[in-house]
Every structure is written in C-alpha cells, then in structure tokens.
Design an enzyme around this catalytic site. Structure first.
Site, PDB file in Angstrom:
ATOM      1  N   PHE A  30       0.930  -1.181  -0.014  1.00  0.00           N
ATOM      2  CA  PHE A  30      -0.110  -0.231  -0.049  1.00  0.00           C
ATOM      3  C   PHE A  30       0.994   1.277  -0.134  1.00  0.00           C
ATOM      4  CE2 PHE A  30      -3.760   2.910   1.234  1.00  0.00           C
ATOM      5  CZ  PHE A  30      -4.516   2.380   0.501  1.00  0.00           C
ATOM      6  N   HIS A  32       2.938   4.675  -0.568  1.00  0.00           N
ATOM      7  CA  HIS A  32       2.852   6.247  -0.677  1.00  0.00           C
ATOM      8  C   HIS A  32       4.250   6.786  -0.904  1.00  0.00           C
ATOM      9  CE1 HIS A  32       4.457   6.260   3.545  1.00  0.00           C
ATOM     10  NE2 HIS A  32       3.472   5.299   3.974  1.00  0.00           N
ATOM     11  N   HIS A  35       7.380   5.652   1.046  1.00  0.00           N
ATOM     12  CA  HIS A  35       8.034   4.485   0.682  1.00  0.00           C
ATOM     13  C   HIS A  35       8.747   4.887  -0.743  1.00  0.00           C
ATOM     14  CE1 HIS A  35       4.233   2.407   2.505  1.00  0.00           C
ATOM     15  NE2 HIS A  35       5.217   2.200   3.072  1.00  0.00           N
ATOM     16  N   GLN A 151      11.496   1.774  15.465  1.00  0.00           N
ATOM     17  CA  GLN A 151      12.044   0.600  14.731  1.00  0.00           C
ATOM     18  C   GLN A 151      13.266   0.729  14.028  1.00  0.00           C
ATOM     19  OE1 GLN A 151       9.297  -1.280  11.432  1.00  0.00           O
ATOM     20  NE2 GLN A 151      10.313  -0.134  10.243  1.00  0.00           N
ATOM     21  N   ILE A 174       8.209  11.738   5.096  1.00  0.00           N
ATOM     22  CA  ILE A 174       7.470  12.456   4.219  1.00  0.00           C
ATOM     23  C   ILE A 174       6.180  12.951   4.436  1.00  0.00           C
ATOM     24  CG2 ILE A 174       6.729  12.368   1.540  1.00  0.00           C
ATOM     25  CD1 ILE A 174       9.778  12.254   2.067  1.00  0.00           C
ATOM     26  N   SER A 183       1.337   7.646   5.863  1.00  0.00           N
ATOM     27  CA  SER A 183       1.212   6.365   6.593  1.00  0.00           C
ATOM     28  C   SER A 183       0.172   5.592   5.779  1.00  0.00           C
ATOM     29  CB  SER A 183       0.935   6.605   7.932  1.00  0.00           C
ATOM     30  OG  SER A 183       0.430   5.282   8.453  1.00  0.00           O
ATOM     31  N   ARG A 185      -1.966   3.822   7.185  1.00  0.00           N
ATOM     32  CA  ARG A 185      -3.181   3.931   7.930  1.00  0.00           C
ATOM     33  C   ARG A 185      -3.982   5.146   8.015  1.00  0.00           C
ATOM     34  NH1 ARG A 185       0.421   0.539  11.058  1.00  0.00           N
ATOM     35  NH2 ARG A 185      -0.720  -1.550  11.635  1.00  0.00           N
TER      36      ARG A 185
END
Length: 278
Positions: A30, A32, A35, A151, A174, A183, A185
C-alpha cells in the site's frame, strides 16, 4: 522494468545473477510517497534494488488490524515501476513462517519504551521478519523511514549485535502538504478525522521552535505538545514522550540529541509521529 518473484527459490536464482551493490527496501505494501522516497534513494545509491512486499502477521497484536490492513499489489507495482528498475519480492505467509516456526530474533532494552510498551511482541515480529529478509536478500544497504523512529533504532541495534554487514539508511519523514506524516493507516481516517490529524505535526513543530529558542526542559516541551493536541476534540492521546535518541529512555533535560514521539488516536485510527531535537 520491474521483475516480480514470489518464492525464496526464485529470489535466490535472480540474486545469484546480480552484480554490483544491492539495496533492500522492506515494505508492507500500500505504497505512498514515503515508501517511494526510500526506493528512489536505493535506486540512486545501488546497482540493484530489491523491494519486498509482505504484510508481516507476527508484528500485529491480537486486537490489531492485520486483516483490515490496506493492500493494493497492482497499484504498488505501477508505483515501483515508475520509481526505477527493481526486483520485487512478494512472498506469502506460509513461505516466511512454517507451521512449526519457533525461532525469533529479539532486541531487549530498546523495545521496552514507546511503541514497545504499548504493543507487546510487536518488535519481536519486526526484528524476526527483517532478519529473514536480510538473510534472503543479503543487501549492502537497507532503507527505513524516520517516522518509525523506534523501529530504526531497534533494527540498527540488531544489525550491530548480529554483525550484519549492512548499512541502514534512514530516509526523512515524508509529509502531506498540511504536515501529516504519510502512512498507510491514513486511509482509515474519515473526512473529519483527516482534517484534524495535522494537529500532530503542528504541535511537534511548536515544540521544535521552542527548542530552537533555547528551551531544554523536556517536561515543558512535552506539555506544549499535549496542550495543543488536546485542543483538538477528535484527538485522543496515547502517549507523548521526550526520549534520548540513543537509548530511547525518557529524559528530563535535553543535553543530548533527543526526539519527541507520540501516538494519538483519531477515532479507531492510531497515528504515530516524531520530531528530532538537536
């Protein structure tokens, strides 16, 4: 052109014919612009780029959104193809975790705070899957985003402790035009929640401004962030914390590089963000 493989055998067959450096961009799909910025970084810094797409079940808690997690493989492949020439690995859960799987990779101290405190077992799932990706691809560099600050710290610790010969490259967060950190989500937010969500970055930015003007008391900075977020009726704070950037432990005075990190609910959607100080 983008090349797609699914099995570990297919992946290894293609990798065995590669020459030059390899960059790995691990994703859960998914995709964006966040990524894609990491993919662009890898393409610019390496001879070859591998993008993995795998929604990792072991980093989701029993009440979290594994089954509802947004997926769009066809759209992801179009975006990756536009970003540059990549090898895309899309394994299934059965190939990553056998039915009798019983081996885990776990970082201890760094996972006791922030997201680790709120989501028990989450980082054990993250470090286990990332170590499996590293073992399969054997990249020279791997790319992660600053939005997932803890993370990044945990993976860097794992790489150091397990002597992986891999450089971890951190891409900046970003953001949308109104400041909301990108995100997957964000797609869960309804219209009103989406309008409210940029309060997170505005609050963090005000704390950063105070820091730049000389404020070093962490409680003052955190209180500023909390007060601004609480002014938005749709926002429900889970935590706002100022932590040492190296240990991720809470600090009272900012004498070393630190970060203000937060997790806030808008309806049922949980968003995280952070800002680096110093």
């Amino acid at each position: 052109m983008t090349r797609i493989v699914h099995t570990l055998g297919e992946l290894r067959a293609v990798l065995s014919k590669m020459t030059g450096s390899i960059g790995l961009v691990p994703t859960m799909g998914f995709l964006h612009a966040g990524h894609l910025s990491l993919i662009h970084l890898s393409v610019s810094q390496n001879t070859n780029t591998v993008v993995s797409i795998f929604v990792n079940p072991t980093q989701f808690g029993p009440t979290e959104d594994l089954n509802k997690y947004p997926r769009d493989i066809d759209g992801d492949l179009v975006k990756i193809n536009n970003a540059g020439e990549c090898l895309v690995w899309i394994p299934d859960a059965g190939s990553m975790y056998a039915d009798d799987h019983q081996t885990w990779v776990e970082v201890t101290k760094l996972t006791t705070t922030l997201e680790g405190a709120q989501r028990p077992g989450h980082f054990r799932g993250v470090t286990t899957i990332v170590s499996k990706l590293f073992n399969a691809v054997q990249p020279d560099k791997a790319y992660f985003g600053q939005k997932d600050l803890q993370q990044v710290s945990v993976i860097k610790r794992m790489v150091a402790d397990l002597s992986y010969p891999i450089e971890i490259v951190v891409g900046k967060t970003i953001r949308e035009a109104d400041g909301l950190a990108m995100s997957s989500r964000n797609s869960y937010l309804n219209l009103e929640e989406r309008k409210a969500a940029p309060i997170l970055f505005r609050a963090l930015s005000e704390a950063e401004k105070d820091f730049q003007q000389g404020e070093r008391n962490a409680s003052v900075l955190v209180a500023k962030v909390i007060a601004m977020i609480e002014s938005e009726p749709l926002a429900q704070i889970q935590y706002v914390t100022c932590s040492d950037l190296k240990t991720l432990q809470q600090v009272s005075e900012l004498t070393q590089p630190a970060a203000i990190s937060l997790a806030v609910y808008f309806g049922k959607t949980r968003l995280i963000d952070n800002i680096l100080l110093g």
